[in-house]
Each structure stands twice: as C-alpha cells, then as structure tokens.
Design a protein around this motif. Structure first.
Motif, PDB file in Angstrom:
ATOM      1  N   PRO A 153       0.826  -1.219   0.000  1.00  0.00           N
ATOM      2  CA  PRO A 153       0.000   0.000   0.000  1.00  0.00           C
ATOM      3  C   PRO A 153       0.855   1.262   0.000  1.00  0.00           C
ATOM      4  CG  PRO A 153       0.010  -1.029   2.165  1.00  0.00           C
ATOM      5  CD  PRO A 153       0.675  -2.002   1.238  1.00  0.00           C
ATOM      6  N   LYS A 154       0.283   2.332  -0.532  1.00  0.00           N
ATOM      7  CA  LYS A 154       0.986   3.616  -0.550  1.00  0.00           C
ATOM      8  C   LYS A 154       0.906   4.272   0.830  1.00  0.00           C
ATOM      9  CE  LYS A 154      -0.071   4.695  -5.392  1.00  0.00           C
ATOM     10  NZ  LYS A 154      -0.730   5.670  -6.293  1.00  0.00           N
TER      11      LYS A 154
ATOM     12  N   ARG B  23       5.813  -6.722   8.417  1.00  0.00           N
ATOM     13  CA  ARG B  23       5.540  -8.163   8.500  1.00  0.00           C
ATOM     14  C   ARG B  23       5.694  -8.844   7.147  1.00  0.00           C
ATOM     15  NH1 ARG B  23       1.532  -6.433  12.313  1.00  0.00           N
ATOM     16  NH2 ARG B  23      -0.037  -6.255  10.652  1.00  0.00           N
ATOM     17  N   GLU B  24       5.531  -8.058   6.092  1.00  0.00           N
ATOM     18  CA  GLU B  24       5.602  -8.616   4.742  1.00  0.00           C
ATOM     19  C   GLU B  24       7.038  -8.831   4.274  1.00  0.00           C
ATOM     20  OE1 GLU B  24       3.295  -9.367   2.220  1.00  0.00           O
ATOM     21  OE2 GLU B  24       1.682  -9.297   3.689  1.00  0.00           O
TER      22      GLU B  24
ATOM     23  N   GLN C  23      -0.075   4.023  10.122  1.00  0.00           N
ATOM     24  CA  GLN C  23      -0.609   2.836  10.780  1.00  0.00           C
ATOM     25  C   GLN C  23      -0.355   1.554   9.995  1.00  0.00           C
ATOM     26  OE1 GLN C  23      -4.743   3.714  11.544  1.00  0.00           O
ATOM     27  NE2 GLN C  23      -4.292   5.029  13.310  1.00  0.00           N
ATOM     28  N   ILE C  24      -0.092   1.692   8.680  1.00  0.00           N
ATOM     29  CA  ILE C  24       0.136   0.485   7.875  1.00  0.00           C
ATOM     30  C   ILE C  24       1.600   0.037   7.925  1.00  0.00           C
ATOM     31  CG2 ILE C  24      -1.737   1.023   6.288  1.00  0.00           C
ATOM     32  CD1 ILE C  24       0.342   1.966   4.276  1.00  0.00           C
TER      33      ILE C  24
ATOM     34  N   LEU D  21      11.001   1.448  11.934  1.00  0.00           N
ATOM     35  CA  LEU D  21       9.712   1.749  12.540  1.00  0.00           C
ATOM     36  C   LEU D  21       9.703   3.179  13.074  1.00  0.00           C
ATOM     37  CD1 LEU D  21       7.034   0.187  13.243  1.00  0.00           C
ATOM     38  CD2 LEU D  21       7.996  -0.127  15.530  1.00  0.00           C
ATOM     39  N   PRO D  22       8.626   3.931  12.822  1.00  0.00           N
ATOM     40  CA  PRO D  22       8.545   5.286  13.378  1.00  0.00           C
ATOM     41  C   PRO D  22       8.559   5.267  14.909  1.00  0.00           C
ATOM     42  CG  PRO D  22       6.855   4.930  11.701  1.00  0.00           C
ATOM     43  CD  PRO D  22       7.452   3.593  11.995  1.00  0.00           C
ATOM     44  N   VAL D  23       9.290   6.204  15.497  1.00  0.00           N
ATOM     45  CA  VAL D  23       9.360   6.329  16.953  1.00  0.00           C
ATOM     46  C   VAL D  23       9.184   7.803  17.306  1.00  0.00           C
ATOM     47  CG1 VAL D  23      10.728   5.938  19.021  1.00  0.00           C
ATOM     48  CG2 VAL D  23      10.963   4.385  17.075  1.00  0.00           C
TER      49      VAL D  23
END
Length: 389
Positions: free
Chosen positions: A164-165, A183-184, A176-177, A374-376
C-alpha cells in the motif's frame, strides 16, 4: 525505398521490440495510463525511467503506430509522407525521443491539424523541449511526467508484492500500515539495495553504474543543447564540474562567484546551465524561500536521482537529503531551512532534520533517518518517504 517498404520494416521492428517487453512493469504505468485520454499528449521523464516501455505497451494495446525518432530508417523517406501514411492506416502515432526529428514541431503541427480525429503522442527527456516546440499548441497538448521509480515500485520488482501507498509520511493515520509492511518484507534489506541501484527499471539488466554514467553523459552532451542552444567545450566542462562538486562536496551548494571566475563564464550563462540541468532531471535546486530569485545564494543543489551519489561513490550525507528531496518535491512546498540550527529542510511548513544514527531533532518537528524501520515519536524512517507512488 518506398513509404510502404519503410512502414513494413518499422512494423516488424515494433512487433519485435514489443515481444521483448518485460512482463513485470512499473505499477506507476497503470496510474499514468488513466491520463492518456487526450489525442495530443507530451510525455516527459528522465532517461531510463521507462518511457519507451510505457509507450510500446500502449502501442500494443491500441491501434497506434510507434516509432523512435532516433531510428535512421525513418529518414529514408520524407517524414510527412511517412507520418501521413501511418495516420491514414492507424488510429494514431507515437513518436519517442521526438527531439531527434528535424523540425519536429512543424511536422507535428501539420499532422495535428490535418488529422483531427487521430492521436499523436510524443515523448522526450525534457518537458521544456516539448513545451518550447509546440508553444502555440499548449491548450491542445497535455504534458505528463514519468518520475523515476519509487521504493514501493522497486519492492514490487524484487518481490512481486504491491504494498500500500503511504501518502502522508507525517500523518499518524497514514503510518498505521507500517507494521503491516514490516511483516511482509525485510524493509531495510531492500532499502539498502534500492539506494544503490533502484530508481531506474534497467537495473535488472546489470551494469547499472555504467548505464547511469552513460545517462549522465547523454544528459549533458545530447539533451541540454536542445534547451540552451549552441554550447562550447568550456560550457560542457562547467556542467561536469558541477556534477563533480555535487558528488564530493559535503555542502550541497555551489559558489556561483568562484565558479564563474574559475571557468570564465558569466552568471547569466551559469544560471542558464543550471536551469537546463534541472529541467532534464539531472539536478534539483531547493531554495530558501519561495519568493527568492532563481538560484539565489544559499540554495541547496542535489542530484535529482539520489542513487547517483552511490554510483559515483560520493558523499553519503548528501544522499540522505537528496532522497528526501526526491521523495517530497512533487508532493508539496519544499524549501531549504534558512537557519541550519533549526533543521535541514521545510516541507509544507514542517521543519525536518535528516541524517543517520544518533541524529537529534534540533528544533525540527521530525527527524528522518535511514537506519530505522519503525517510526518512533517524531522520528520517521527514510524508507517511508519512498512509498508514496
């Protein structure tokens, strides 16, 4: 050679090339196709971004005849005779790399008026060449840009997954995605290789670094003269010096006065060359204010394709900023921060600090780093910016 003979040979070439088109094509093509509804379209984009593949795929789907203007065979017969024959027997004509065709704008104007129910689509590396060539047709011909390949598209080429974009990397809802994406795939693994060779589809064919260097050479020696006009060896030397300086300087700016003095060139000419280099997609200039004069003192200058820094084994720090510029420049207003103690760039009024490990936000709203997945809090992974198209 008769027109019929030339058409027969061109048809065979077109069919042969179409048969070798890659099965896996840029996802961006599907979005671009939706815009190809006008009968007069100008497609611009950097060399190697996939314009030819895209146009050939349209020729395959529709009853439109494709020719490349750098094919010597089209000059064995008068071009008007050739094009008129095509437009009588086909629904339209695609001319790739149109600037190679002598007096191309005159030909196109005549054909456009003579065949009001036929499609004429053109491509070139620079939208300036196209716009200048048919300035009085600006209301009839629509310009579309094919950008370099995004990180999201590169993942598709490598894994077959259409992720997804992420349309707004600074919005919590859009982010949120991110866990789903992580995981992919092993995102940092693919981002590392993307930074080395991922912005142009021809990376799959090997010899990527050499091919990008050839793109640099052709951009300077072939494309820019069509914008600027006649150039001297000194002018070509200036542009190669700009490329070298951008690659190896820790500061992504150019000392205009010093360069003019060292190369015995006027400011006006240097600005003209910088403009041309930006228009063909070789560099991007980020100013400190949207109301400043073009290329004013303190503007930051980056390679428009951030991968060039790795190809030339250049300054890593500049790659980071160049990638952020590459990902955001067409998404909103992007400026260089006037006060470097506050950050590096400003996007839509949001101050950004860019860097690697241990980079602190200073007074910026967000830090963009290339070493996290990951955003923090207010720290955004750099790869996220590459998921927007």
């Amino acid at each position: 050679m008769t027109v019929e003979n030339v058409i027969e040979l061109l048809e065979l070439r077109m069919k042969r090339v179409i048969s070798f088109l890659p099965r896996k094509r840029r996802p961006y093509f599907e979005e671009l196709k939706r815009h190809f509804t006008s009968r007069g379209i100008l497609l611009a984009g950097p060399r190697g971004s996939g314009k030819t593949t895209f146009l050939l795929s349209l020729a395959e789907e529709k009853n439109i005849f494709y020719i490349s203007a750098d094919d010597p065979i089209i000059y064995t017969t008068p071009f008007q005779d050739l094009a008129q024959y095509i437009l009588i027997h086909y629904d339209g004509l695609i001319i790739d790399e149109v600037h190679y065709l002598k007096d191309w704008s005159l030909h196109i104007k005549t054909l456009y008026d003579s065949f009001p129910n036929k499609t004429i689509w053109l491509s070139d590396s620079s939208s300036v060449v196209l716009r200048k060539g048919i300035a009085d047709f600006s209301r009839r011909f629509v310009v579309h840009q094919l950008p370099l390949m995004s990180f999201r598209e590169y993942i598709y080429f490598e894994t077959g997954k259409e992720l997804p974009k992420i349309t707004d990397p600074f919005d919590k809802t859009s982010l949120q995605i991110v866990p789903e994406i992580l995981r992919e795939i092993d995102i940092l693994k693919y981002f590392k290789t993307y930074k080395e060779n991922g912005t142009r589809p021809f990376y799959q064919e090997g010899n990527f670094a050499e091919r990008v260097k050839n793109v640099l050479e052709k951009s300077i020696y072939v494309d820019i003269p069509y914008i600027v006009g006649q150039l001297s060896e000194n002018h070509f030397g200036v542009m190669k010096a700009i490329v070298s300086y951008l690659a190896f300087s820790k500061i992504p700016t150019i000392n205009i006065e010093a360069m003019c003095r060292d190369w015995s060139i006027s400011k006006q000419k240097l600005y003209q060359l910088l403009f041309a280099m930006e228009e063909i997609g070789l560099i991007t200039i980020v100013q400190k204010s949207s109301i400043e004069k073009p290329y004013s003192k303190g503007s930051k200058i980056f390679f428009a394709d951030p991968v060039i820094y790795n190809v030339l084994e250049a300054e890593t720090g500049n790659f980071r900023e160049a990638f952020v510029v590459f990902a955001l420049k067409n998404k909103g207003t992007l400026l260089a921060e006037k006060d470097e103690t506050k950050g590096d760039l400003i996007f839509n009024g949001i101050p950004l600090e860019i860097g690697g490990a241990n980079k602190k936000p200073k007074q910026a709203d967000f830090v963009i780093r290339d070493d996290i997945d990951l955003p923090v809090r207010n720290v955004i992974p750099m790869w996220v910016l590459g998921m927007g198209w």
